[in-house]
Design a protein around this motif. Sequence first.
Motif, PDB file in Angstrom:
ATOM      1  N   TYR A 202       0.843  -1.196   0.000  1.00  0.00           N
ATOM      2  CA  TYR A 202       0.000   0.000   0.000  1.00  0.00           C
ATOM      3  C   TYR A 202       0.875   1.242   0.000  1.00  0.00           C
ATOM      4  CZ  TYR A 202      -3.106   3.690   1.640  1.00  0.00           C
ATOM      5  OH  TYR A 202      -3.806   4.866   1.751  1.00  0.00           O
ATOM      6  N   ARG A 203       0.559   2.151  -0.873  1.00  0.00           N
ATOM      7  CA  ARG A 203       1.281   3.418  -0.962  1.00  0.00           C
ATOM      8  C   ARG A 203       0.284   4.546  -0.726  1.00  0.00           C
ATOM      9  NH1 ARG A 203       5.951   3.874  -3.460  1.00  0.00           N
ATOM     10  NH2 ARG A 203       5.331   5.724  -4.637  1.00  0.00           N
ATOM     11  N   LYS A 204       0.608   5.405   0.222  1.00  0.00           N
ATOM     12  CA  LYS A 204      -0.281   6.528   0.512  1.00  0.00           C
ATOM     13  C   LYS A 204      -0.386   7.456  -0.693  1.00  0.00           C
ATOM     14  CE  LYS A 204       0.478   6.667   5.503  1.00  0.00           C
ATOM     15  NZ  LYS A 204       0.878   7.511   6.657  1.00  0.00           N
ATOM     16  N   PRO A 205      -1.520   8.109  -0.848  1.00  0.00           N
ATOM     17  CA  PRO A 205      -1.670   9.052  -1.977  1.00  0.00           C
ATOM     18  C   PRO A 205      -0.632  10.167  -1.949  1.00  0.00           C
ATOM     19  CG  PRO A 205      -3.804   8.559  -0.992  1.00  0.00           C
ATOM     20  CD  PRO A 205      -2.768   7.943  -0.098  1.00  0.00           C
ATOM     21  N   THR A 206      -0.078  10.457  -0.780  1.00  0.00           N
ATOM     22  CA  THR A 206       0.909  11.531  -0.659  1.00  0.00           C
ATOM     23  C   THR A 206       2.338  11.068  -0.930  1.00  0.00           C
ATOM     24  OG1 THR A 206       1.025  11.103   1.722  1.00  0.00           O
ATOM     25  CG2 THR A 206      -0.482  12.839   0.987  1.00  0.00           C
ATOM     26  N   ALA A 207       2.544   9.789  -1.250  1.00  0.00           N
ATOM     27  CA  ALA A 207       3.898   9.279  -1.499  1.00  0.00           C
ATOM     28  C   ALA A 207       4.524  10.003  -2.692  1.00  0.00           C
ATOM     29  CB  ALA A 207       3.851   7.781  -1.768  1.00  0.00           C
ATOM     30  N   THR A 208       5.785  10.449  -2.527  1.00  0.00           N
ATOM     31  CA  THR A 208       6.451  11.223  -3.578  1.00  0.00           C
ATOM     32  C   THR A 208       7.681  10.516  -4.152  1.00  0.00           C
ATOM     33  OG1 THR A 208       7.835  12.373  -1.961  1.00  0.00           O
ATOM     34  CG2 THR A 208       5.700  13.380  -2.514  1.00  0.00           C
ATOM     35  N   ASP A 209       8.062   9.365  -3.574  1.00  0.00           N
ATOM     36  CA  ASP A 209       9.255   8.629  -4.015  1.00  0.00           C
ATOM     37  C   ASP A 209      10.533   9.446  -3.841  1.00  0.00           C
ATOM     38  OD1 ASP A 209       7.958   6.285  -4.724  1.00  0.00           O
ATOM     39  OD2 ASP A 209       7.483   7.036  -6.724  1.00  0.00           O
TER      40      ASP A 209
END
Length: 236
Positions: A202-209
Amino acid sequence: MFGEGRIVKIINPLSGKTPTYVKNSAHFVSLVQAMRPSPNMQMVSFDVVSLFTNVPTTEALSIVRTRLESDDTLPERTTIPTDDIMELLTFCVTTTAFQLGDDYYQQTEGMAMGSPLSPVIANIYMEHFEELALQTAPLKPSLWLRYVVLWDHREDITPFLDHLNSLRPSIQFTMETEVDNKLPFLDVQVEKSEEAFRTSVYRKPTATDRYLNFKSHHPDTVKKGRECDSRPVDQP
C-alpha cells in the motif's frame, strides 16, 4: 550515566506477548492470510487519537510494575531491583518540562513526544487496554490485531467503537471501514474476496518517491539509521 535508553532495554521485553501483537508488516500479512472470510465479515481499522500524550501515566506505570514483578527473565537483563527501576522510570516520565516563549510548562499526563520510553510504555499500556476491551465487549471481533478488526456479526460495529471509547476518557478511537472490499494497514493493502484475503503493497496518496540525499547536512545517524547501544544495561 543511567539514561532512558537503559530503561528501554529493561522494560521493552515486557511487551509483545499478547495475541493482538503485530511485530511488523510481514507478521501482519501471515496472520491475515491464515484467516478465511465469511459472508458477513467486515474489515475495520481503528486508530487512537494522539496516543502518546493521552496514555494515563499512573495506570501505565502500575501496569509496568506488575509486569516487572511477574517477569522471570528480568534478572537476565539487570540486577537493579524493581523498586529502583520504577523510581527511575517514574522520574523520567513525570519530569518532562518545556518552554514556550518566556513561560515554562510541566507535562502532567501522558508520555512525552520524542522520548524513547514513550512508544514502549504506550505499547505495554495498550496491550493491557486491549485485553480489558475484549474481555468486556458484548460482541467480540473475529480478529483483533492492533488495530485491524475482522467483524463477523450482523450487528453494526458502531457499538463496539462506543465500547472502546467508554473504557478510559483519554483513550479515544477513530474508525475506518473497508471500501470496495479493501482496507490499508501500515504499508499493506488487504483485499477481501469470497475465498481468501489477499495482500499487496500500500502506498499513501501523498507518497512522492523522494529520499534523503546522503550528501545532505543531516546527521549521519539520520542517514544511516541510529545504531543500537550494545552495552549491558547496568553499565554506564
